[in-house]
Structure formats: C-alpha cells, structure tokens
Design a protein around this motif. Structure first.
Motif, PDB file in Angstrom:
ATOM      1  N   VAL A  75       0.856  -1.182   0.000  1.00 14.32           N
ATOM      2  CA  VAL A  75       0.000   0.000   0.000  1.00 14.32           C
ATOM      3  C   VAL A  75       0.891   1.231   0.000  1.00 14.32           C
ATOM      4  O   VAL A  75       1.803   1.358   0.816  1.00 14.32           O
ATOM      5  CB  VAL A  75      -0.907   0.009   1.252  1.00 14.32           C
ATOM      6  CG1 VAL A  75      -1.783   1.243   1.281  1.00 14.32           C
ATOM      7  CG2 VAL A  75      -1.746  -1.261   1.279  1.00 14.32           C
ATOM      8  N   LYS A  76       0.625   2.123  -0.958  1.00 15.14           N
ATOM      9  CA  LYS A  76       1.428   3.335  -1.052  1.00 15.14           C
ATOM     10  C   LYS A  76       0.908   4.354  -0.045  1.00 15.14           C
ATOM     11  O   LYS A  76      -0.298   4.566   0.092  1.00 15.14           O
ATOM     12  CB  LYS A  76       1.349   3.923  -2.465  1.00 15.14           C
ATOM     13  CG  LYS A  76       1.979   3.043  -3.514  1.00 15.14           C
ATOM     14  CD  LYS A  76       1.906   3.698  -4.878  1.00 15.14           C
ATOM     15  CE  LYS A  76       2.517   2.810  -5.939  1.00 15.14           C
ATOM     16  NZ  LYS A  76       2.424   3.415  -7.276  1.00 15.14           N
ATOM     17  N   LYS A  77       1.851   4.959   0.647  1.00 15.63           N
ATOM     18  CA  LYS A  77       1.469   5.984   1.613  1.00 15.63           C
ATOM     19  C   LYS A  77       1.274   7.302   0.880  1.00 15.63           C
ATOM     20  O   LYS A  77       2.012   7.628  -0.038  1.00 15.63           O
ATOM     21  CB  LYS A  77       2.556   6.146   2.679  1.00 15.63           C
ATOM     22  CG  LYS A  77       2.713   4.902   3.530  1.00 15.63           C
ATOM     23  CD  LYS A  77       3.747   5.117   4.584  1.00 15.63           C
ATOM     24  CE  LYS A  77       3.909   3.876   5.449  1.00 15.63           C
ATOM     25  NZ  LYS A  77       4.925   4.055   6.480  1.00 15.63           N
ATOM     26  N   LYS A  78       0.278   8.017   1.326  1.00 12.14           N
ATOM     27  CA  LYS A  78       0.017   9.309   0.710  1.00 12.14           C
ATOM     28  C   LYS A  78       1.063  10.305   1.200  1.00 12.14           C
ATOM     29  O   LYS A  78       1.462  10.290   2.364  1.00 12.14           O
ATOM     30  CB  LYS A  78      -1.373   9.807   1.068  1.00 12.14           C
ATOM     31  CG  LYS A  78      -2.471   8.944   0.482  1.00 12.14           C
ATOM     32  CD  LYS A  78      -3.826   9.503   0.818  1.00 12.14           C
ATOM     33  CE  LYS A  78      -4.929   8.649   0.213  1.00 12.14           C
ATOM     34  NZ  LYS A  78      -6.258   9.170   0.564  1.00 12.14           N
ATOM     35  N   ALA A  79       1.479  11.158   0.292  1.00  8.43           N
ATOM     36  CA  ALA A  79       2.472  12.165   0.663  1.00  8.43           C
ATOM     37  C   ALA A  79       1.799  13.207   1.557  1.00  8.43           C
ATOM     38  O   ALA A  79       0.706  13.690   1.275  1.00  8.43           O
ATOM     39  CB  ALA A  79       3.042  12.840  -0.572  1.00  8.43           C
ATOM     40  N   ALA A  80       2.473  13.545   2.641  1.00 10.20           N
ATOM     41  CA  ALA A  80       1.920  14.530   3.576  1.00 10.20           C
ATOM     42  C   ALA A  80       2.112  15.928   3.015  1.00 10.20           C
ATOM     43  O   ALA A  80       3.160  16.245   2.447  1.00 10.20           O
ATOM     44  CB  ALA A  80       2.600  14.399   4.925  1.00 10.20           C
TER      45      ALA A  80
END
Length: 86
Positions: A75-80
């Motif tokens: 799962v790709k983490k969303k960029a903050a």
C-alpha cells in the motif's frame, strides 16, 4: 503413535506400463477368439492391436502440482502536505 505412510496412486500409469496393461486386458476379454485363431496368431494380433491403441498416448512425465502464492501489493502511503509555519 504409529506413523502411517500415504501412498498416492497416479491416475494415469507411466507410458511403459500402459502397453502391458492393454495387452493383459485384451487377452482376458478376447478368450473366445483365442480358441478360434490359435495361440500364435492370437498373440501376434493382440500385440498389433495394443500398439495401435497406445500409439496416440503421449509419453510425457507427470508434472507436480505447483501451488501459487498470492501476490501482495504494498500500500502506497500518501504524501503529507507540508504545513506552513508562521
């Protein structure tokens, strides 16, 4: 406790045994023809018939069943979003 050995029988016998099995089955099923033809002619005809019956069977070794593992997709983490400092 006693351990049990599990013997798995192949549904299709190896190619070498197929010819032998077919000749045995033809011998047992056509006994009345054996009396009419005679021993020598009967054996020759059974041998020819068995070869023709087995001719279409491919001599490929059985493949082992391969279990496929499921692919896991990371799962790709969303960029903050950067926060503004005051």
């Amino acid at each position: 406790m006693a351990t049990k050995k599990i013997i798995i029988k192949n549904p299709i016998p190896p190619a070498d045994n197929i010819l032998k099995r077919v000749t045995e089955q033809l011998n047992t099923s056509l006994t009345s023809l054996k009396v009419q033809l005679g021993e020598k002619k009967f054996k020759k005809r059974i041998k020819k018939a068995a070869k023709k019956l087995v001719a279409g069977i491919k001599k490929i070794p059985l493949k082992k069943a391969v279990t496929k593992s499921k692919k896991t997709i990371p799962v790709k983490k969303k960029a903050a979003k950067p926060t503004l400092k005051k």
